[in-house]
Write an enzyme that holds these catalytic residues in place. Sequence first.
Site, PDB file in Angstrom:
ATOM      1  N   SER A 124       0.838  -1.203   0.000  1.00 33.51           N
ATOM      2  CA  SER A 124       0.000   0.000   0.000  1.00 33.51           C
ATOM      3  C   SER A 124       0.867   1.245   0.000  1.00 33.51           C
ATOM      4  O   SER A 124       1.981   1.247   0.550  1.00 33.51           O
ATOM      5  CB  SER A 124      -0.856  -0.026   1.266  1.00 33.51           C
ATOM      6  OG  SER A 124      -1.470   1.218   1.471  1.00 33.51           O
ATOM      7  N   TYR A 149      -2.185  -1.235  10.900  1.00 38.50           N
ATOM      8  CA  TYR A 149      -2.407  -1.741   9.537  1.00 38.50           C
ATOM      9  C   TYR A 149      -1.229  -1.360   8.642  1.00 38.50           C
ATOM     10  O   TYR A 149      -0.605  -2.201   7.991  1.00 38.50           O
ATOM     11  CB  TYR A 149      -3.718  -1.184   8.955  1.00 38.50           C
ATOM     12  CG  TYR A 149      -3.789  -1.348   7.455  1.00 38.50           C
ATOM     13  CD1 TYR A 149      -3.941  -2.613   6.890  1.00 38.50           C
ATOM     14  CD2 TYR A 149      -3.643  -0.263   6.588  1.00 38.50           C
ATOM     15  CE1 TYR A 149      -3.957  -2.778   5.506  1.00 38.50           C
ATOM     16  CE2 TYR A 149      -3.661  -0.416   5.219  1.00 38.50           C
ATOM     17  CZ  TYR A 149      -3.818  -1.679   4.684  1.00 38.50           C
ATOM     18  OH  TYR A 149      -3.821  -1.842   3.325  1.00 38.50           O
ATOM     19  N   LYS A 153       2.021  -3.680   6.828  1.00 37.62           N
ATOM     20  CA  LYS A 153       2.448  -3.729   5.410  1.00 37.62           C
ATOM     21  C   LYS A 153       3.959  -3.482   5.317  1.00 37.62           C
ATOM     22  O   LYS A 153       4.662  -4.150   4.553  1.00 37.62           O
ATOM     23  CB  LYS A 153       1.699  -2.686   4.584  1.00 37.62           C
ATOM     24  CG  LYS A 153       0.225  -2.971   4.418  1.00 37.62           C
ATOM     25  CD  LYS A 153      -0.019  -4.172   3.515  1.00 37.62           C
ATOM     26  CE  LYS A 153      -1.469  -4.569   3.446  1.00 37.62           C
ATOM     27  NZ  LYS A 153      -1.729  -5.853   2.834  1.00 37.62           N
TER      28      LYS A 153
HETATM   29  P1  NAD Z   1     -11.004  -7.083   1.251  1.00 37.52           P
HETATM   30  O1  NAD Z   1     -11.195  -7.079   2.718  1.00 37.52           O
HETATM   31  O2  NAD Z   1     -12.158  -6.740   0.384  1.00 37.52           O
HETATM   32  O3  NAD Z   1     -10.421  -8.498   0.759  1.00 37.52           O
HETATM   33  C1  NAD Z   1      -9.592  -9.289   1.564  1.00 37.52           C
HETATM   34  C2  NAD Z   1     -10.119 -10.712   1.490  1.00 37.52           C
HETATM   35  O4  NAD Z   1      -9.256 -11.551   2.264  1.00 37.52           O
HETATM   36  C3  NAD Z   1     -11.532 -10.856   2.076  1.00 37.52           C
HETATM   37  O5  NAD Z   1     -12.327 -11.586   1.169  1.00 37.52           O
HETATM   38  C4  NAD Z   1     -11.311 -11.633   3.382  1.00 37.52           C
HETATM   39  O6  NAD Z   1     -12.409 -12.468   3.669  1.00 37.52           O
HETATM   40  C5  NAD Z   1     -10.049 -12.405   3.077  1.00 37.52           C
HETATM   41  N1  NAD Z   1      -9.215 -12.742   4.235  1.00 37.52           N
HETATM   42  C6  NAD Z   1      -8.749 -11.915   5.199  1.00 37.52           C
HETATM   43  N2  NAD Z   1      -7.951 -12.614   6.057  1.00 37.52           N
HETATM   44  C7  NAD Z   1      -7.921 -13.901   5.600  1.00 37.52           C
HETATM   45  C8  NAD Z   1      -7.271 -15.083   6.032  1.00 37.52           C
HETATM   46  N3  NAD Z   1      -6.496 -15.097   7.109  1.00 37.52           N
HETATM   47  N4  NAD Z   1      -7.462 -16.217   5.329  1.00 37.52           N
HETATM   48  C9  NAD Z   1      -8.251 -16.230   4.225  1.00 37.52           C
HETATM   49  N5  NAD Z   1      -8.891 -15.149   3.763  1.00 37.52           N
HETATM   50  C10 NAD Z   1      -8.720 -13.991   4.443  1.00 37.52           C
HETATM   51  O7  NAD Z   1      -9.759  -6.094   0.945  1.00 37.52           O
HETATM   52  P2  NAD Z   1      -9.286  -5.477  -0.432  1.00 37.52           P
HETATM   53  O8  NAD Z   1      -9.678  -4.048  -0.451  1.00 37.52           O
HETATM   54  O9  NAD Z   1      -9.664  -6.358  -1.544  1.00 37.52           O
HETATM   55  O10 NAD Z   1      -7.715  -5.510  -0.203  1.00 37.52           O
HETATM   56  C11 NAD Z   1      -6.929  -6.601  -0.619  1.00 37.52           C
HETATM   57  C12 NAD Z   1      -5.494  -6.382  -0.155  1.00 37.52           C
HETATM   58  O11 NAD Z   1      -5.023  -5.145  -0.678  1.00 37.52           O
HETATM   59  C13 NAD Z   1      -5.334  -6.298   1.349  1.00 37.52           C
HETATM   60  O12 NAD Z   1      -4.127  -6.941   1.716  1.00 37.52           O
HETATM   61  C14 NAD Z   1      -5.246  -4.814   1.616  1.00 37.52           C
HETATM   62  O13 NAD Z   1      -4.536  -4.525   2.779  1.00 37.52           O
HETATM   63  C15 NAD Z   1      -4.519  -4.341   0.370  1.00 37.52           C
HETATM   64  N6  NAD Z   1      -4.771  -2.928   0.066  1.00 37.52           N
HETATM   65  C16 NAD Z   1      -6.058  -2.491  -0.056  1.00 37.52           C
HETATM   66  C17 NAD Z   1      -6.312  -1.137  -0.302  1.00 37.52           C
HETATM   67  C18 NAD Z   1      -7.732  -0.634  -0.407  1.00 37.52           C
HETATM   68  O14 NAD Z   1      -7.926   0.576  -0.316  1.00 37.52           O
HETATM   69  N7  NAD Z   1      -8.741  -1.477  -0.630  1.00 37.52           N
HETATM   70  C19 NAD Z   1      -5.237  -0.253  -0.460  1.00 37.52           C
HETATM   71  C20 NAD Z   1      -3.938  -0.734  -0.341  1.00 37.52           C
HETATM   72  C21 NAD Z   1      -3.724  -2.082  -0.082  1.00 37.52           C
HETATM   73  C1  UD1 Z   2      -6.955   5.367   3.596  1.00 37.66           C
HETATM   74  C2  UD1 Z   2      -6.150   4.695   4.673  1.00 37.66           C
HETATM   75  C3  UD1 Z   2      -4.836   4.176   4.093  1.00 37.66           C
HETATM   76  C4  UD1 Z   2      -5.112   3.256   2.902  1.00 37.66           C
HETATM   77  C5  UD1 Z   2      -5.913   4.031   1.867  1.00 37.66           C
HETATM   78  C6  UD1 Z   2      -6.214   3.137   0.675  1.00 37.66           C
HETATM   79  C7  UD1 Z   2      -6.859   5.976   6.637  1.00 37.66           C
HETATM   80  C8  UD1 Z   2      -6.426   6.944   7.705  1.00 37.66           C
HETATM   81  N1  UD1 Z   2      -5.915   5.654   5.737  1.00 37.66           N
HETATM   82  O1  UD1 Z   2      -6.249   6.517   3.243  1.00 37.66           O
HETATM   83  O2  UD1 Z   2      -4.113   3.465   5.059  1.00 37.66           O
HETATM   84  O3  UD1 Z   2      -3.891   2.828   2.333  1.00 37.66           O
HETATM   85  O4  UD1 Z   2      -7.132   4.501   2.486  1.00 37.66           O
HETATM   86  O5  UD1 Z   2      -7.432   3.335   0.108  1.00 37.66           O
HETATM   87  O6  UD1 Z   2      -7.978   5.492   6.628  1.00 37.66           O
HETATM   88  N2  UD1 Z   2     -12.307  12.054   3.544  1.00 37.66           N
HETATM   89  C9  UD1 Z   2     -13.302  12.951   3.866  1.00 37.66           C
HETATM   90  N3  UD1 Z   2     -14.459  12.465   4.407  1.00 37.66           N
HETATM   91  C10 UD1 Z   2     -14.685  11.122   4.616  1.00 37.66           C
HETATM   92  C11 UD1 Z   2     -13.647  10.221   4.278  1.00 37.66           C
HETATM   93  C12 UD1 Z   2     -12.469  10.714   3.750  1.00 37.66           C
HETATM   94  O7  UD1 Z   2     -13.152  14.156   3.694  1.00 37.66           O
HETATM   95  O8  UD1 Z   2     -15.752  10.763   5.120  1.00 37.66           O
HETATM   96  C13 UD1 Z   2     -11.061  12.560   2.918  1.00 37.66           C
HETATM   97  C14 UD1 Z   2      -9.800  12.262   3.690  1.00 37.66           C
HETATM   98  O9  UD1 Z   2      -9.522  13.271   4.616  1.00 37.66           O
HETATM   99  C15 UD1 Z   2      -8.761  12.189   2.542  1.00 37.66           C
HETATM  100  C16 UD1 Z   2      -9.573  11.642   1.360  1.00 37.66           C
HETATM  101  O10 UD1 Z   2     -10.923  11.906   1.665  1.00 37.66           O
HETATM  102  O11 UD1 Z   2      -8.305  13.472   2.229  1.00 37.66           O
HETATM  103  C17 UD1 Z   2      -9.391  10.153   1.126  1.00 37.66           C
HETATM  104  O12 UD1 Z   2      -9.662   9.456   2.338  1.00 37.66           O
HETATM  105  P1  UD1 Z   2      -9.729   7.844   2.411  1.00 37.66           P
HETATM  106  O13 UD1 Z   2     -10.647   7.342   1.359  1.00 37.66           O
HETATM  107  O14 UD1 Z   2     -10.018   7.475   3.815  1.00 37.66           O
HETATM  108  O15 UD1 Z   2      -8.258   7.386   1.960  1.00 37.66           O
HETATM  109  P2  UD1 Z   2      -6.827   7.765   2.570  1.00 37.66           P
HETATM  110  O16 UD1 Z   2      -6.933   8.798   3.608  1.00 37.66           O
HETATM  111  O17 UD1 Z   2      -5.947   8.063   1.417  1.00 37.66           O
END
Ligand code: NAD
Ligand code: UD1
Length: 335
Positions: A124, A149, A153
């Site tokens: 991330s 979290y 990572k």
């Molecule tokens: P998500 O929660 O939608 O998907 C994760 C999946 O993993 C879920 O289906 C959950 O049931 C499964 N899971 C969790 N722990 C498990 C375990 N121990 N064994 C088997 N299954 C398990 O999340 P996502 O948004 O799809 O994110 C996927 C990955 O990307 C994560 O590692 C997350 O940290 C990373 N990531 C997500 C974002 C984001 O904004 N969505 C941003 C940066 C990184």
């Molecule tokens: C969040 C996570 C970050 C993760 C990233 C990925 C937090 C503190 N950080 O970051 O670890 O990697 O998502 O998607 O949650 N905002 C509003 N009102 C809201 C929600 C958000 O104004 O109700 C603003 C925030 O201040 C920010 C922007 O929208 O400026 C994006 O916020 P968000 O979607 O939570 O993402 P990140 O802050 O980038």
Amino acid sequence: MKVLVTGGLGYIGSHTVVELLNDNYEVVVIDNLYNSNIGVVDKIKTITGKEFGFYQEDVCNLEALEKIFSENKIDAVIHFAGYKAVGESVKKPIMYYENNIVSTLHLCQKMIEHGCMNLIFSSSATVYGDPERLPITEDCRVGGTTNPYGTSKLMIEQMLKDIVVANPDFHVIALRYFNPIGAHTSGLIGEVPNGIPNNLMPYIVRVASGELEILSIFGDDYDTPDGTGVRDYIHVVDLAKGHLKALEKITNFNGMHFYNLGTGVGYSVLDLVKAFERVNGVKVPYKIVERRPGDIASCYSDPSLAYKDLDWKAEYGLDEMMRDSYNFILKYNDK
Ligand code: NAD
Ligand code: UD1
């Protein structure tokens, strides 16, 4: 080529499984349904018209992993499984460190035992903390994470580097995602609503659909063009495609590599609200409130290394992200 996708029923995982199946990969998914539901299996099959293997198991469970690797000749693993809610991680650090770290360690152990030497890991942009400079390149300083979290990572990236040193044939690509939003154009899969959202896009769609009253914008006095926070939003389908590009290249690479997956363009909170209203023809009432603790002003990528090495770049623009995010939630609420 047979690919094991951990967390393959989750938000990013399910979109990646669709792209893999469309590209004729054989796919096996392990997911314990902690943050997903079994219905996603049929939705993926409906979208692709293809079959895939599914194990409802925990990635931390060594016996389950042994069974999967014994029953399947896995060539590569994409590791999405993990917990991802920043606020919850502050309240439950043990649970977060245990799940995110143990799952990765056990996965690597079984991969190496079974001679499966290609791993793509979901990292991330959070590893950059308060970024050293903008746009963020992969050689920017990492660290300064402010929650368990994000720190998990960072720790996993370090663990993987150490594992690669000890196992030079083990190839790892860590993809550092910026802010994934949007959904598959079918509206069948997307980010499933779960309680009151913390992230911006899920909040906007719920205000637009009338489930929540008003969006709180966390601060309008940042050093950004309109004072609201700037982020690099990327369509989840573009992100999913980045994993296929990484898979194509991974065996050519030695050691561990890091890539930013973002568009390279920063949009403010107000940019998103306005684009959402324009594209979907709905109002998103908002009010300006205090800054959210721990937030940074701006975060956007320089994605050029992924273009150079992986031949990947994001194709979708903000309008498609707005359209597809709303389309998914309308279909989801309608079912
Ligand atoms: P998500 O929660 O939608 O998907 C994760 C999946 O993993 C879920 O289906 C959950 O049931 C499964 N899971 C969790 N722990 C498990 C375990 N121990 N064994 C088997 N299954 C398990 O999340 P996502 O948004 O799809 O994110 C996927 C990955 O990307 C994560 O590692 C997350 O940290 C990373 N990531 C997500 C974002 C984001 O904004 N969505 C941003 C940066 C990184
Ligand atoms: C969040 C996570 C970050 C993760 C990233 C990925 C937090 C503190 N950080 O970051 O670890 O990697 O998502 O998607 O949650 N905002 C509003 N009102 C809201 C929600 C958000 O104004 O109700 C603003 C925030 O201040 C920010 C922007 O929208 O400026 C994006 O916020 P968000 O979607 O939570 O993402 P990140 O802050 O980038």
